[in-house]
Write an enzyme that holds these catalytic residues in place. Structure first.
Site, PDB file in Angstrom:
ATOM      1  N   HIS A 136      55.588   8.019 -21.360  1.00  0.00           N
ATOM      2  CA  HIS A 136      55.611   8.829 -22.577  1.00  0.00           C
ATOM      3  C   HIS A 136      54.850   8.085 -23.678  1.00  0.00           C
ATOM      4  O   HIS A 136      55.137   6.913 -23.947  1.00  0.00           O
ATOM      5  CB  HIS A 136      57.049   9.088 -23.035  1.00  0.00           C
ATOM      6  CG  HIS A 136      57.126   9.985 -24.230  1.00  0.00           C
ATOM      7  ND1 HIS A 136      56.972  11.358 -24.140  1.00  0.00           N
ATOM      8  CD2 HIS A 136      57.327   9.723 -25.556  1.00  0.00           C
ATOM      9  CE1 HIS A 136      57.077  11.887 -25.341  1.00  0.00           C
ATOM     10  NE2 HIS A 136      57.292  10.916 -26.212  1.00  0.00           N
ATOM     11  N   ASP A 170      63.102  13.356 -22.743  1.00  0.00           N
ATOM     12  CA  ASP A 170      62.624  12.015 -23.091  1.00  0.00           C
ATOM     13  C   ASP A 170      63.767  11.127 -23.601  1.00  0.00           C
ATOM     14  O   ASP A 170      63.598  10.345 -24.537  1.00  0.00           O
ATOM     15  CB  ASP A 170      61.511  12.087 -24.155  1.00  0.00           C
ATOM     16  CG  ASP A 170      60.350  12.958 -23.718  1.00  0.00           C
ATOM     17  OD1 ASP A 170      60.103  13.055 -22.503  1.00  0.00           O
ATOM     18  OD2 ASP A 170      59.700  13.569 -24.586  1.00  0.00           O
ATOM     19  N   CYS A 175      21.928 -28.631 -41.072  1.00  0.00           N
ATOM     20  CA  CYS A 175      22.908 -29.032 -40.055  1.00  0.00           C
ATOM     21  C   CYS A 175      22.501 -30.296 -39.315  1.00  0.00           C
ATOM     22  O   CYS A 175      23.358 -31.067 -38.882  1.00  0.00           O
ATOM     23  CB  CYS A 175      23.160 -27.884 -39.077  1.00  0.00           C
ATOM     24  SG  CYS A 175      21.668 -27.102 -38.470  1.00  0.00           S
TER      25      CYS A 175
END
Length: 923
Positions: free
Chosen positions: A128, A164, A728
């Site tokens: 469900h 359900d 860097c």
């Protein structure tokens, strides 16, 4: 580690499906979901003794029945199981004859009698699509969205005689995204995870480990079935409630409203952040104020004054149009077909005939949907036409927007000719008169080929480091924007023309993009200069120039990516052939730093695109503008929608979501080591993304006494002060041989005094501002620590007394190995110098390698034997000998240790964005 044969067998036996407990199952249900559950249960070794599904519709079997019949599994197609509330005896008898031990009901629209539910040894389990006890009933997904729930999910429960209400076996949940629809929620989570959960539940039952947790009635809800008849939008409510209603019915059954007396279905709703663009008013029945038909779609207003945007409209005759074209939907004139096009049209007519088998003949006026076609038929039509005409870009929505055969052919021919192109790119520029030109800078998110505001409407200021002034306001992307960008990239990869494109054609587009970048190089360099502080001449040559070279280099690789054939032991006499294929990974995320905004974009995205991937890129928050200008140029180059997406914003929000996103398969990052570690962790925990990291550095530069002193001074300064030290691979520590140390420092200081600090747009400037204030403050703190620890400040160390973020080029000497300056990267114009004893080659090597970083390194000496000895022993990804900063697009770039792994540039970079598939064929 060595394993004995018994250990190997034992390890295999406990993990193999073969040795697990298995059940005899009856599958009761239908749909593609039912088919997938059925197929996966069989793969796990369970025996499906019977499939009970719905009868064929219009001569077509349900997907579950098709799969079962193909496997030879008994299939029963009962129209009903009971009449007037009582079970049909012969139906129940046929069911009981299969001898199931468990009923598995993945999706079932029929009412099953309790004597069938309770018959098997283990009873029955049902899927469900809600977190029970919330949203009991047949329209659970709809109501999850209509109510604006923040969480969605599903339950696998034991069937009982209630609606359900049975005990819970297993539940799973997920977050509901702001613009989720029934379709997206189902396809993203409820469908794939639901299949896994059903299989897991069956195994838990087989192993005797399945729980039965009673449902509580507290908080339980039951809502009715949503149908077209009760799906009309109430416009007299806040905008979010209207949005939730529309998305809660998208695509089935579709939320409706009335426009000009006609019922119109609304699709593709999203909350509108910021102000609505200009548009033409449109009266909407029951709305608090007229809507607006804009270039982006139909804007609707709630009673709270907030707005939402609707993308598509569908009329009562089934025809769908883009909401933006409401006032021009009937204006296109028909095109006359050539003889070749007429032949293709007849082939497509035969495809229509094959699908619409109940229609005697397909006429020009035949309507696809009025002839009985359903959504699965739309998918079939699109795929068959694409198979017939390779390279045609066709979506399911095209069928909804051209429902008659004549309209479909007209649309198809225009698409084939390239006449049915998207509207011209609309860009809301921020403009600035500077550097003898008018800069035109996009400032919004770039998602799926369009510039648009952030979903939440938020913006932030991007600052010019030269004087601290605001350049413009930039969109501040949200998590919702990331999800939309990833969805666009995913669709572009799997469904769009990019994934089907001939590699040589892909290369042609990348060459065109490089040409456009070259045409706009002065504008790009100026934007780079005011946004990052780069000196204009350097920005023009390196930031932009190398970016152009990078795209041209990788454009040339597009049609040269291939695998290899491999001889294997079984090749004879069995006639086996093994070969490999290099394939794109899929959707990639790229996160870049602020020191080289455009060049870092190029280094990563050019290889990524050449390999055939799509991407979502996050530029640094403080330098977003060249990335957004690049996005504009990519659209003008003809890169298809969704292939490139650019999201300015914060790393904590946008970067983190990219790291966590389940649809991203590769992430490339350049930045700090701590953030790289966090990204790697998130990528591992989410979905084991492939990762490449270019991180921090503390690159050693060793200068021997036998060097060319002039060159060593010039290159040594460049190794530190290039791009204001925001580099860097900058030499984070210089080791200078004792006998030349003092002369070397004296020469460096002499040259620094000649260096001109100033406006980066001034062509005579040598040294521009640091990128942003927080970094400037960090550099000053770095110098303070150096002084406190006893290093000698020879030159600089202060902020320049002028507006902006200018740092004096700085020199520290007497730096000992234990000091902070010796271990940590400054990422600024700070030269850190240590002596080493004359002739102590191995000693200086030990000191140079005594760092957790390994990005780059260098050595200056006239002795080639010494140079080779040192370069072989330096533990870094790049070693420069008698030079520095000499990177090239063809040479791989990347670090060792905590400087990361993976490569940018060169052929190696392509491998970061490809996966290798091995195929063995017996012939």
């Amino acid at each position: 580690m060595l394993w004995t044969a018994s250990q190997v067998l034992r390890k295999f036996s406990t993990s193999s499906n073969y040795y697990q407990n298995k059940l005899k199952l009856a599958i009761i249900g239908q749909s593609l979901f039912g088919q997938e559950v059925y197929s996966n249960l069989r793969k796990q070794g369970h025996k499906v003794v019977g499939v009970f599904t719905v009868p064929d519709k219009d001569g077509k079997a349900d997907p579950l029945a098709v799969a079962a019949e193909k496997d030879g599994t008994p299939v029963f197609k009962f129209p009903r199981w009971r009449v007037k509330g009582k079970p049909i005896p012969e139906v129940v008898e046929a069911y009981k004859a299969v001898g199931a031990e468990l009923n598995v009901m993945p999706f079932c629209s029929q009412f099953i009698p309790m004597n069938v539910i309770d018959d098997p040894k283990h009873g029955s389990i049902i899927y469900h699509p809600s977190i029970l006890p919330l949203h009991r009933g047949a329209s659970a997904i709809n109501w999850t969205l209509i109510h604006g729930d923040k969480k969605a999910g599903f339950s696998v429960f034991w069937a009982d005689d209630g609606l359900d209400t049975g005990p819970i076996l297993l539940q799973r949940e997920c977050a509901v995204e702001p613009n989720d629809t029934v379709d997206t929620l189902y396809n993203r989570f409820l469908f794939p995870e639901g299949i896994k959960a059903m299989v897991e539940s069956v195994q838990l039952i087989a192993d005797g480990k399945a729980p039965r947790i009673p449902q509580t009635e507290e908080g339980a809800t039951y809502e009715g079935i949503q149908k077209k008849s009760n799906a009309k939008v109430n416009m007299a409510q806040p905008a979010e409630a209207i949005h939730n209603w529309i998305r809660g019915h998208d695509k089935v059954p579709g939320a409706t409203t009335v426009i000009d007396g006609q019922t119109v279905t609304l699709y593709g709703s999203s909350m509108l952040g910021g102000s609505a663009p200009a548009g033409q008013p449109l009266e909407i029945e029951g709305a608090s104020q007229p809507g607006l038909v804009t270039k982006n779609g139909l804007v609707l207003y709630g009673t709270d004054g907030k707005a939402l945007l609707v993308k598509n409209l569908q009329f009562e005759d089934g025809k769908m149009i883009s909401a933006a074209k409401y006032f021009s939907s009937g204006e296109s004139s028909s095109v006359e077909l050539t003889d070749d096009e007429k032949k293709i049209a007849e082939e497509i007519r035969n495809i229509w005939k094959g699908i619409l088998s109940n229609v005697p003949a397909v006429e020009d006026t035949t309507d696809f949907f009025k002839s009985g076609a359903a959504s699965m038929d739309v998918v079939r039509l699109v795929e068959e036409v694409k198979q017939k005409c390779a390279g045609i870009q066709l979506q399911t929505e095209d069928v909804y927007m051209a429902t008659t055969f004549q309209d479909f052919i007209q649309m198809f021919v225009r698409r084939l000719r390239g006449e049915d192109q998207e509207e011209e790119l609309v860009v809301d520029y921020a403009t600035k008169e500077i550097n003898n030109m008018t800069l035109k800078m996009p400032h919004q998110c770039f998602i799926n080929g369009n510039f648009e505001d952030a979903e939440n409407g938020k913006v932030y200021d991007t600052i010019n480091p030269t004087d601290g002034s605001v350049i413009c306001k930039v969109a501040y992307a949200s998590v919702g924007d990331v999800d939309r960008a990833v969805a666009a990239a995913k669709e572009a990869f799997y469904e769009g023309p990019w994934g089907r494109m001939n590699p040589r054609d892909r290369g042609t587009l990348l060459f065109k993009l490089a040409d456009l970048m070259e045409e706009h190089q002065e504008e790009l360099a100026t934007i780079e200069s005011i946004d990052s502080g780069a000196v204009y001449t350097l920005a023009l040559k390196t930031h932009v120039g190398m970016s152009i070279q990078t795209f041209r280099y990788f454009a040339g690789w597009c049609d040269k990516i291939h695998g290899k054939t491999i001889p294997i032991n079984q090749a004879r006499p069995n006639r086996n052939l093994t070969f490999t294929k290099r394939e794109p990974i899929g959707v990639c995320a790229i996160i870049i730093p602020w020191n080289y905004p455009l060049m870092m974009l190029a280094w990563k995205s050019a290889a990524c695109l050449a390999a055939g991937n799509t991407l979502v890129l996050k530029p640094a928050q403080v330098t977003p503008l060249t990335a957004l200008k690049f996005a504009e140029l990519s659209a003008k180059a003809g890169i298809p929608k969704g292939v490139i997406n650019i999201l300015p914003g914060s790393g904590g929000m946008v970067g983190q979501r990219l790291s966590d996103h389940p649809d991203i398969r590769k992430l490339g990052f350049t930045g700090s080591t701590p953030i790289g570690k966090q990204i790697m962790k998130s990528c591992a925990l989410s979905n084991l993304k492939k990762v490449s990291l270019e991180l921090g550095g503390k690159s050693p530069l060793i200068i021997f006494s036998d060097c060319d002193m002039d060159k060593a001074v010039r290159m040594g300064m460049s190794s530190v002060y290039f791009n204001k030290g925001e580099n860097c691979i900058a030499a984070g520590r210089l080791f200078v041989e004792e006998s030349i140390h003092d002369e070397y420092i004296s020469r460096v200081v002499e040259e620094l005094k000649k260096m001109k600090i100033g406006d980066p747009l001034d062509r005579s400037t040598d040294h521009g501002p640091q990128n942003h204030k927080a970094h400037m403050d960090k550099l000053l703190e770095y110098c303070e620590v150096g002084l406190k620890e006893g290093a000698t400040l020879v030159y600089g160390g202060k902020q320049v007394d002028r507006p902006g973020f200018f740092m004096e080029p700085t020199v520290f000497t007497g730096v000992e190995d234990h000091m902070f300056l010796a271990k940590e990267e400054s990422f600024g114009p700070i030269m850190v110098v240590s002596k080493f004893k004359d002739g102590d080659v191995d000693g200086v090597l030990r000191r140079a390698n005594d760092t957790e970083y390994g990005l780059a390194s260098g050595v200056f000496t006239r002795d080639i034997n010494k140079a080779m000895y040192v370069s072989e022993r330096l533990d870094a990804g790049t070693v420069f000998v008698n030079t520095y900063n000499k990177t090239d697009v063809a040479s791989p770039f990347g670090g060792f240790k905590q400087s990361g792994f993976g490569k940018d540039l060169g052929e190696d970079a392509l491998l970061e964005y490809l996966k290798t598939k091995a195929i063995t064929v017996e012939y």
